[in-house]
Design a protein around this motif. Structure first.
Motif, PDB file in Angstrom:
ATOM      1  N   UNK A 100      -0.102 -15.306  26.316  1.00  0.00           N
ATOM      2  CA  UNK A 100      -0.680 -14.564  24.856  1.00  0.00           C
ATOM      3  C   UNK A 100      -0.890 -16.335  24.687  1.00  0.00           C
ATOM      4  N   UNK A 101      -0.230 -17.700  24.795  1.00  0.00           N
ATOM      5  CA  UNK A 101      -0.454 -19.213  24.312  1.00  0.00           C
ATOM      6  C   UNK A 101      -1.728 -19.478  25.054  1.00  0.00           C
ATOM      7  N   UNK A 102      -1.522 -19.315  26.494  1.00  0.00           N
ATOM      8  CA  UNK A 102      -2.902 -19.452  27.493  1.00  0.00           C
ATOM      9  C   UNK A 102      -4.195 -19.021  26.463  1.00  0.00           C
ATOM     10  N   UNK A 103      -4.014 -17.821  26.509  1.00  0.00           N
ATOM     11  CA  UNK A 103      -5.108 -17.264  25.587  1.00  0.00           C
ATOM     12  C   UNK A 103      -5.353 -18.031  24.591  1.00  0.00           C
ATOM     13  N   UNK A 104      -4.348 -18.685  24.031  1.00  0.00           N
ATOM     14  CA  UNK A 104      -4.478 -18.945  22.526  1.00  0.00           C
ATOM     15  C   UNK A 104      -5.442 -20.181  22.478  1.00  0.00           C
ATOM     16  N   UNK A 105      -5.202 -20.521  23.172  1.00  0.00           N
ATOM     17  CA  UNK A 105      -5.353 -22.514  24.384  1.00  0.00           C
ATOM     18  C   UNK A 105      -7.147 -22.306  24.066  1.00  0.00           C
ATOM     19  N   UNK A 106      -6.959 -21.104  25.533  1.00  0.00           N
ATOM     20  CA  UNK A 106      -8.163 -20.259  25.015  1.00  0.00           C
ATOM     21  C   UNK A 106      -9.072 -20.239  23.782  1.00  0.00           C
ATOM     22  N   UNK A 107      -8.716 -19.454  23.070  1.00  0.00           N
ATOM     23  CA  UNK A 107      -9.778 -19.477  21.587  1.00  0.00           C
ATOM     24  C   UNK A 107      -9.445 -21.056  21.360  1.00  0.00           C
ATOM     25  N   UNK A 108      -8.988 -21.766  21.260  1.00  0.00           N
ATOM     26  CA  UNK A 108      -9.126 -22.970  20.855  1.00  0.00           C
ATOM     27  C   UNK A 108      -9.998 -23.359  21.450  1.00  0.00           C
ATOM     28  N   UNK A 109     -10.400 -23.176  22.303  1.00  0.00           N
ATOM     29  CA  UNK A 109     -11.307 -24.204  23.918  1.00  0.00           C
ATOM     30  C   UNK A 109     -12.660 -23.547  23.178  1.00  0.00           C
TER      31      UNK A 109
END
Length: 412
Positions: free
Chosen positions: A250-259
């Protein structure tokens, strides 16, 4: 197109977005459930990683046999069929007592089908939107992927714990079925982008045409290799933190969203073009800290920071589309998708093997190191190619995109 509202005013964008959203939610739930199911049965980081990312391993077969169909089959019928196959296959993997060999056979079969899906979906997106709207549209899809993966992995972790991995697989199957219905009812009937029969020979010819251009070739490698090696790190989340893997995903996906938000909406074009390589370096660097075996909260922060670097994919895709004729866009994007997913599957298997021999944390640091080295080598090669003059081309200029065979050339 300059805003997200412009995208949703384009005909068919909303139903395509909905269909893709349902498939992303299904793959998120299904992947976590299957990885957990296999890890509980085998206690093997390798088999768990391959079960989650195994479909990608079959992409190389699809890339060399099926991709000519991406521009030669009607998009609506093809997308409906692909989602239906995934619904049936995912439900079959939930069957009690299914042998592990049968599970992996289904995983590879679905991967072969999936190799066609990327080309069809992104080729259709390129048709729906104007040429200058593709990057903004793709960024919306990537942001959707990030949001749904954050929610999907969080929900998947709860469902796997409260219900069971098999029940979660059945829920994923239902989502795939809903995606099939959405594609059939929401998309309009379109004729294929290119005439002729889809054949293996045509797939090879077009792959050769796309690969023959040095700028496109370097762009493909930047899309495939650094990204794939980092996904190898992600494939070890389950074995690194068996009870908290959903948090890491979930945290990895959140970072991808921000990028993706920053790349698609906030960065001006001139700056965005210069950030492709820095983003790829960011994608791998935080995983070096996993060598210290950080606690889950620190590991989650590293995963989120690293995943901002996935914004590099949008930058490289924009360049790929600028180098490719529109009538080959489906095949070109399908080759990108298939190559990327193949590399991800290979990297998951490699990371799992390293984890078996050492430990998940050590394997993640090694995969990150390999990604940093690959990015550095490709950046140097791209810069060197840009400085090297070629026959009939000024030094550093980009040759004209290769054109597909004309009417007088025989098509299989």
């Amino acid at each position: 197109m300059r805003s997200y509202s412009d995208l949703f005013r384009a005909r068919e964008f909303a139903p395509l977005f909905l269909t893709a959203s349902l498939q992303t939610a299904a793959s998120t739930l299904g992947g976590l459930a299957l990885g957990t199911l296999v890890y509980r049965a085998t206690d093997s980081p390798l088999l768990s990683a391959v079960s989650m990312f195994g479909p990608q391993l079959a992409q190389v077969v699809g890339a060399t046999t099926l991709l000519s169909a991406a521009d030669r089959l009607p998009p609506r019928a093809t997308m409906t069929g692909i989602a239906s196959v995934f619904a049936v296959g995912t439900a079959a993997m939930a069957a009690p007592g299914l042998p592990l060999g049968a599970v992996f056979a289904l995983v590879l079969l679905l991967g072969l089908v999936q190799s066609l899906g990327g080309g069809v979906r992104w080729g259709l997106l390129n048709d729906i939107l104007s040429r200058d709207g593709y990057l903004l549209g793709r960024s919306v899809f990537n942001m959707m992927n990030g949001i749904l993966q954050v929610c999907g992995y969080a929900a998947g972790g709860v469902l796997v714990t409260v219900l069971s991995p098999r029940t979660t697989l059945l829920i994923a199957s239902a989502l795939y079925l809903a995606a099939a219905v959405g594609a059939r009812l929401g998309l309009t009937r379109r004729t294929p982008r290119t005439s002729g029969r889809p054949t293996i020979a045509q797939t090879w010819r077009t792959n050769g045409l796309l690969w023959s251009s040095p700028p496109r070739r370097t762009t493909y490698l930047l899309l495939w290799v650094p990204n794939g090696l980092v996904v190898g790190c992600e494939s070890l989340y389950v074995s690194y933190a068996p009870d908290r893997a959903g948090v890491l995903f979930a945290c990895a996906a959140l970072g991808m969203f921000a990028g993706d938000v920053a790349t698609g909406r906030l960065l001006p074009p001139a700056l965005r073009r210069r950030l492709g390589i820095p983003f790829l370096l960011l994608l791998a660097a935080p995983y070096l800290l996993f060598a210290l075996r950080p606690a889950v909260p620190v590991a989650a922060a590293c995963a989120a920071l690293a995943s901002v670097g996935f914004g590099a994919s949008l930058i490289q895709q924009e360049r790929l589309m600028s180098l490719t004729p529109r009538e080959l866009s489906g095949h070109a994007l399908g080759l990108h998708s298939a190559g990327m997913l193949t590399m991800q599957g290979v990297s998951a298997a490699l990371a799992g093997t390293l984890a078996q021999l050492t430990a998940p944390a050590v394997a993640m640091a090694l995969m990150a190191t390999a990604s940093l080295l690959a990015t550095s080598v490709l950046a140097w090669a791209g810069a060197a190619a840009g400085r090297r003059p070629s026959l009939g081309t000024a030094a550093g200029s980009v040759p004209e995109p290769v054109r597909p065979p004309g009417p007088g050339v025989r098509r299989d």
